[in-house]
Motif scaffolding. Sequence first.
Motif, PDB file in Angstrom:
ATOM      1  N   VAL A  46     -43.874  18.138  22.426  1.00  0.00           N
ATOM      2  CA  VAL A  46     -44.701  17.402  23.397  1.00  0.00           C
ATOM      3  C   VAL A  46     -45.178  18.319  24.522  1.00  0.00           C
ATOM      4  CG1 VAL A  46     -44.676  15.536  25.100  1.00  0.00           C
ATOM      5  CG2 VAL A  46     -43.661  15.189  22.845  1.00  0.00           C
ATOM      6  N   THR A  47     -44.275  19.140  24.981  1.00  0.00           N
ATOM      7  CA  THR A  47     -44.609  19.956  26.153  1.00  0.00           C
ATOM      8  C   THR A  47     -45.269  21.286  25.790  1.00  0.00           C
ATOM      9  OG1 THR A  47     -42.379  20.903  26.124  1.00  0.00           O
ATOM     10  CG2 THR A  47     -42.745  18.941  27.505  1.00  0.00           C
ATOM     11  N   GLU A  48     -45.121  21.734  24.515  1.00  0.00           N
ATOM     12  CA  GLU A  48     -45.647  23.038  24.127  1.00  0.00           C
ATOM     13  C   GLU A  48     -46.551  22.900  22.900  1.00  0.00           C
ATOM     14  OE1 GLU A  48     -42.443  25.724  23.621  1.00  0.00           O
ATOM     15  OE2 GLU A  48     -41.653  25.458  25.648  1.00  0.00           O
ATOM     16  N   ARG A  49     -47.593  22.148  23.045  1.00  0.00           N
ATOM     17  CA  ARG A  49     -48.510  21.943  21.916  1.00  0.00           C
ATOM     18  C   ARG A  49     -49.252  23.225  21.556  1.00  0.00           C
ATOM     19  NH1 ARG A  49     -51.540  16.087  22.548  1.00  0.00           N
ATOM     20  NH2 ARG A  49     -49.664  14.798  22.666  1.00  0.00           N
ATOM     21  N   GLN A  50     -49.583  24.018  22.523  1.00  0.00           N
ATOM     22  CA  GLN A  50     -50.306  25.253  22.251  1.00  0.00           C
ATOM     23  C   GLN A  50     -49.430  26.215  21.441  1.00  0.00           C
ATOM     24  OE1 GLN A  50     -53.489  25.508  22.993  1.00  0.00           O
ATOM     25  NE2 GLN A  50     -53.601  27.501  21.939  1.00  0.00           N
ATOM     26  N   LYS A  51     -48.164  26.226  21.719  1.00  0.00           N
ATOM     27  CA  LYS A  51     -47.237  27.049  20.930  1.00  0.00           C
ATOM     28  C   LYS A  51     -47.164  26.566  19.493  1.00  0.00           C
ATOM     29  CE  LYS A  51     -42.370  28.405  20.731  1.00  0.00           C
ATOM     30  NZ  LYS A  51     -41.029  28.275  21.339  1.00  0.00           N
ATOM     31  N   LEU A  52     -47.150  25.260  19.297  1.00  0.00           N
ATOM     32  CA  LEU A  52     -47.138  24.687  17.942  1.00  0.00           C
ATOM     33  C   LEU A  52     -48.395  25.087  17.175  1.00  0.00           C
ATOM     34  CD1 LEU A  52     -46.068  22.767  15.736  1.00  0.00           C
ATOM     35  CD2 LEU A  52     -47.141  20.881  17.003  1.00  0.00           C
ATOM     36  N   ALA A  53     -49.558  24.978  17.839  1.00  0.00           N
ATOM     37  CA  ALA A  53     -50.812  25.332  17.172  1.00  0.00           C
ATOM     38  C   ALA A  53     -50.850  26.815  16.820  1.00  0.00           C
ATOM     39  CB  ALA A  53     -51.974  24.954  18.070  1.00  0.00           C
ATOM     40  N   ALA A  54     -50.362  27.670  17.707  1.00  0.00           N
ATOM     41  CA  ALA A  54     -50.370  29.118  17.443  1.00  0.00           C
ATOM     42  C   ALA A  54     -49.466  29.457  16.252  1.00  0.00           C
ATOM     43  CB  ALA A  54     -49.929  29.857  18.704  1.00  0.00           C
ATOM     44  N   GLU A  55     -48.307  28.828  16.171  1.00  0.00           N
ATOM     45  CA  GLU A  55     -47.395  29.117  15.044  1.00  0.00           C
ATOM     46  C   GLU A  55     -47.982  28.630  13.718  1.00  0.00           C
ATOM     47  OE1 GLU A  55     -43.543  27.614  15.828  1.00  0.00           O
ATOM     48  OE2 GLU A  55     -43.144  28.968  17.500  1.00  0.00           O
ATOM     49  N   VAL A  56     -48.645  27.482  13.733  1.00  0.00           N
ATOM     50  CA  VAL A  56     -49.263  26.970  12.506  1.00  0.00           C
ATOM     51  C   VAL A  56     -50.369  27.920  12.032  1.00  0.00           C
ATOM     52  CG1 VAL A  56     -50.616  25.088  11.522  1.00  0.00           C
ATOM     53  CG2 VAL A  56     -48.629  24.594  12.944  1.00  0.00           C
ATOM     54  N   LEU A  57     -51.182  28.408  13.004  1.00  0.00           N
ATOM     55  CA  LEU A  57     -52.245  29.346  12.646  1.00  0.00           C
ATOM     56  C   LEU A  57     -51.682  30.642  12.066  1.00  0.00           C
ATOM     57  CD1 LEU A  57     -54.756  28.929  15.623  1.00  0.00           C
ATOM     58  CD2 LEU A  57     -55.113  28.267  13.240  1.00  0.00           C
ATOM     59  N   ASP A  58     -50.632  31.158  12.683  1.00  0.00           N
ATOM     60  CA  ASP A  58     -50.067  32.417  12.202  1.00  0.00           C
ATOM     61  C   ASP A  58     -49.491  32.265  10.780  1.00  0.00           C
ATOM     62  OD1 ASP A  58     -50.727  33.711  14.533  1.00  0.00           O
ATOM     63  OD2 ASP A  58     -48.774  33.389  15.484  1.00  0.00           O
ATOM     64  N   THR A  59     -48.828  31.181  10.504  1.00  0.00           N
ATOM     65  CA  THR A  59     -48.215  31.005   9.176  1.00  0.00           C
ATOM     66  C   THR A  59     -49.237  30.705   8.089  1.00  0.00           C
ATOM     67  OG1 THR A  59     -47.824  28.674   9.707  1.00  0.00           O
ATOM     68  CG2 THR A  59     -46.025  30.232  10.141  1.00  0.00           C
ATOM     69  N   SER A  60     -50.393  30.129   8.464  1.00  0.00           N
ATOM     70  CA  SER A  60     -51.411  29.770   7.469  1.00  0.00           C
ATOM     71  C   SER A  60     -52.482  30.846   7.285  1.00  0.00           C
ATOM     72  CB  SER A  60     -52.079  28.454   7.851  1.00  0.00           C
ATOM     73  OG  SER A  60     -52.751  28.589   9.098  1.00  0.00           O
ATOM     74  N   LYS A  61     -52.430  31.859   8.082  1.00  0.00           N
ATOM     75  CA  LYS A  61     -53.491  32.860   8.041  1.00  0.00           C
ATOM     76  C   LYS A  61     -53.532  33.598   6.690  1.00  0.00           C
ATOM     77  CE  LYS A  61     -54.126  35.078  11.800  1.00  0.00           C
ATOM     78  NZ  LYS A  61     -53.956  36.017  12.933  1.00  0.00           N
ATOM     79  N   VAL A  62     -52.414  33.924   6.177  1.00  0.00           N
ATOM     80  CA  VAL A  62     -52.384  34.680   4.904  1.00  0.00           C
ATOM     81  C   VAL A  62     -52.919  33.828   3.752  1.00  0.00           C
ATOM     82  CG1 VAL A  62     -50.902  35.880   3.251  1.00  0.00           C
ATOM     83  CG2 VAL A  62     -50.451  36.075   5.716  1.00  0.00           C
ATOM     84  N   GLU A  63     -52.503  32.614   3.691  1.00  0.00           N
ATOM     85  CA  GLU A  63     -52.966  31.732   2.630  1.00  0.00           C
ATOM     86  C   GLU A  63     -54.464  31.458   2.746  1.00  0.00           C
ATOM     87  OE1 GLU A  63     -50.663  28.238   1.871  1.00  0.00           O
ATOM     88  OE2 GLU A  63     -48.848  29.130   2.735  1.00  0.00           O
ATOM     89  N   MET A  64     -54.926  31.272   3.954  1.00  0.00           N
ATOM     90  CA  MET A  64     -56.340  31.001   4.143  1.00  0.00           C
ATOM     91  C   MET A  64     -57.165  32.231   3.771  1.00  0.00           C
ATOM     92  SD  MET A  64     -56.670  27.861   5.129  1.00  0.00           S
ATOM     93  CE  MET A  64     -58.254  27.769   5.908  1.00  0.00           C
ATOM     94  N   ALA A  65     -56.656  33.419   4.007  1.00  0.00           N
ATOM     95  CA  ALA A  65     -57.399  34.632   3.652  1.00  0.00           C
ATOM     96  C   ALA A  65     -57.500  34.803   2.129  1.00  0.00           C
ATOM     97  CB  ALA A  65     -56.724  35.837   4.275  1.00  0.00           C
ATOM     98  N   LYS A  66     -56.508  34.348   1.427  1.00  0.00           N
ATOM     99  CA  LYS A  66     -56.534  34.465  -0.030  1.00  0.00           C
ATOM    100  C   LYS A  66     -57.663  33.636  -0.629  1.00  0.00           C
ATOM    101  CE  LYS A  66     -51.647  35.535  -0.785  1.00  0.00           C
ATOM    102  NZ  LYS A  66     -50.380  35.073  -1.414  1.00  0.00           N
TER     103      LYS A  66
END
Length: 404
Positions: A124-144
Amino acid sequence: MFGYRVPAPDEAMLISGGKRGLGGAPFRVVMGHGKFVLPIFRKTRFLTLAMCESEVTETCVTRQGISLHVRAVIAFKVGNDTESVINAGQRFLSDQDQMSVLTGRIFAGHLRSIIGSMTVEEIVTERQKLAAEVLDTSKVEMAKIGLIVDSLQIQSIDDGDTGYIEAMSAPHKAAIQRQAQIAQAQATQASVEAQQVAARNQAEYARQTAIVKAEYSAEVDRAQAQAAQAGPLAQAHAQQEVLAAQTELAQRAAKLRQQQLVAEIVKPAEAEAERIRVLAIADAERMKIQAEAAASHDRVALDRMLIDQLPLIVKEAAGGLAGANVNVLNGADGLGEIAAGLVAQGLTILDSVRQNLNGQNPDGSPEKARGLLELQGYSRAPGKDTDEADEDEGERDEGPGAPR
């Protein structure tokens, strides 16, 4: 021109049927310029490079075991490089709408994984941190699959009917409500103070207005009174000026009359008094001169009378020696001395009489001198007898001023 094809700015042109593309791809990629394509022998397809959007709504369980309904929006597109275009073209060229579906599924899986490692408070308090972690973990798959993610926005997080988020926010709500109440009280107090200030200002304005009105009314009344008194005051001033002019005229007339009196009476009187004074002074001087002349004449007459009486005085002195027994021892010299003594005695008597006359009778009149001679025993003049002397005394007593 027939056979010449140009892709749009947000498209990549894929040409198949000829030589293979980069890395053994079954097509060649053309972006940003045109290319001549032989009809029938070559086949041309277009892959969009525009921005795409995918919405994800997923139920996720946190590390605390609390279920959260998360809604997120992903903005993505095909990469601008040839490799990304080849990867995306091989996967989505026949059905490009599948890019959004596959992207949503990929991000839903990463959301569940990331949220499962976090607490509700962190989510709730750190939504930007949640979004950044999701982007970092999905970056490799999205690049494929040739896709890149521009942004990920967590739009909402809801715990359903559990009320955890609401309970978690209760202290904050209470603090906020308390702060809101304090702010409201302060605002109310400020409003009341502002109203009081406004009321005081209105009262002061009313008071000042009343004072101004009163001053204006007083000024108007004073002006009216002055206007009403203007006529009488002007008349009084005019009368005062007339009286002043009359007074000045009377003073001038009195001054002129005074000058006339001085010229007609005072000056002649002063001249007459001066004339009388001068005449009196002259008469006094004349009388003084006459008196001095008379006194001088009397002294001369007195001296002459005394000289005339000197033989008689000597005779009387000699007569006193007639019955005396006098012996003359030195003959003629002795007789001379006796005669000289008689003469000296007469002169002494004469001097005595003159001194008495000078001390007691300043006027030196012959009558008084004759009285002194009588006191000395020499009242008869030579050549006159007693009766003649008596007659002379009688005549003197009968003269002017004699007692009756």
